[in-house]
Enzyme design. Structure first.
Site, short mmCIF file in Angstrom:
data_model
loop_
_atom_site.label_atom_id
_atom_site.label_comp_id
_atom_site.label_asym_id
_atom_site.label_seq_id
_atom_site.Cartn_x
_atom_site.Cartn_y
_atom_site.Cartn_z
CG ASN A 143 8.52 -1.49 1.11
OD1 ASN A 143 7.81 -1.54 2.12
ND2 ASN A 143 9.15 -0.38 0.76
CG ASP A 150 -0.55 -16.85 9.14
OD1 ASP A 150 0.43 -16.90 9.92
OD2 ASP A 150 -1.73 -16.87 9.53
N PRO A 189 0.79 -1.23 0.00
CG PRO A 189 -0.93 -1.55 1.55
CD PRO A 189 0.34 -2.18 1.02
CG ASN A 190 -0.41 4.37 1.02
OD1 ASN A 190 -1.30 4.90 0.36
ND2 ASN A 190 -0.63 3.86 2.21
CG HIS A 250 4.29 -1.31 10.73
ND1 HIS A 250 5.64 -1.51 10.93
CD2 HIS A 250 4.20 -0.36 9.76
CE1 HIS A 250 6.32 -0.71 10.12
NE2 HIS A 250 5.47 -0.01 9.41
CB ALA A 288 1.05 0.65 6.71
CD GLU A 311 10.53 -6.75 7.28
OE1 GLU A 311 10.93 -7.78 7.88
OE2 GLU A 311 9.99 -5.79 7.86
NE ARG A 314 9.31 7.00 9.00
CZ ARG A 314 8.45 6.77 8.00
NH1 ARG A 314 8.63 5.76 7.17
NH2 ARG A 314 7.40 7.57 7.84
CG HIS A 326 10.82 -1.63 5.72
ND1 HIS A 326 9.47 -1.68 5.47
CD2 HIS A 326 11.12 -2.74 6.44
CE1 HIS A 326 8.97 -2.77 6.01
NE2 HIS A 326 9.95 -3.43 6.60
CG LEU A 327 11.91 2.69 -0.24
CD1 LEU A 327 10.65 3.34 -0.78
CD2 LEU A 327 13.05 2.83 -1.23
NE ARG A 344 3.67 6.92 1.76
CZ ARG A 344 3.97 5.71 2.21
NH1 ARG A 344 4.57 4.84 1.44
NH2 ARG A 344 3.65 5.37 3.43
CE1 TYR A 403 8.62 5.57 3.34
CE2 TYR A 403 7.02 7.36 3.20
CZ TYR A 403 7.49 6.23 3.83
OH TYR A 403 6.86 5.73 4.93
#
Ligand code: DQA
Length: 141
Positions: free
Chosen positions: A73, A86, A9-10, A79, A76, A97, A106, A99-100, A17, A22
């Site tokens: 990635n 699963d 998402p996003n 979290h 959200a 995994e 944060r 993350h930028l 954004r 980012y």
């Protein structure tokens, strides 16, 4: 080898954004760059982005027996999505995994990832280079 590059998402809003967090590159810019970086090795990258948890889960499930690894990635979903966790656990290929931003520096809610335990590794805070590091990790396995 076929490696999946999955964004949640996003992440379709990259470039517009919160660029101070980012960066100014779009997701397409990053994907084109990544493809260029890995093309000499002859591996195939397959790109997927969705704002929908279920669509990401369906996509990953459909790659069982097909893909050799995935970089994800989850945005959200990282979290709180036990459903995605699963799915990753059920996969017959390794998942890294990414993350930028540095999620450990944060807001407190971003510090926890519910998927790290079922991933090969978490790479956080390295910008687009994190995706390349993740693909290289999969290539070396
Ligand atoms: C992110 C970090 C997440 O906390 C956030 O929800 C994102 C992007 C990152 O790439 O830094 O959407 O995964």
């Amino acid at each position: 080898m076929i490696f999946l590059i999955v964004n949640g998402p996003n992440l379709n809003l990259l470039g517009k954004r919160e660029p101070e967090i980012y960066g100014t590159e779009s997701l397409n810019d990053i994907n084109v760059w990544l493809q260029f970086q890995v093309q000499s090795k002859g591996d195939k990258l397959q790109f997927f982005q969705s704002n929908h948890e279920g669509a990401i889960i369906d996509y990953l499930q459909g790659q069982m027996g097909v893909a050799d690894g995935a970089v994800i990635n989850p945005g959200a979903l990282t979290h709180y999505s036990y459903a995605l966790r699963d799915t990753i656990q059920a996969m017959d290929f390794p998942v890294v995994e990414v993350h930028l931003s540095d999620i450990h520096n944060r807001e407190p809610f971003r510090r926890e990832s519910v998927i790290t335990e079922v991933c090969v590794k978490q790479i956080s805070g390295k910008g687009k280079a994190g995706y390349l590091e993740a693909v290289n990790l999969l290539q070396g396995r």
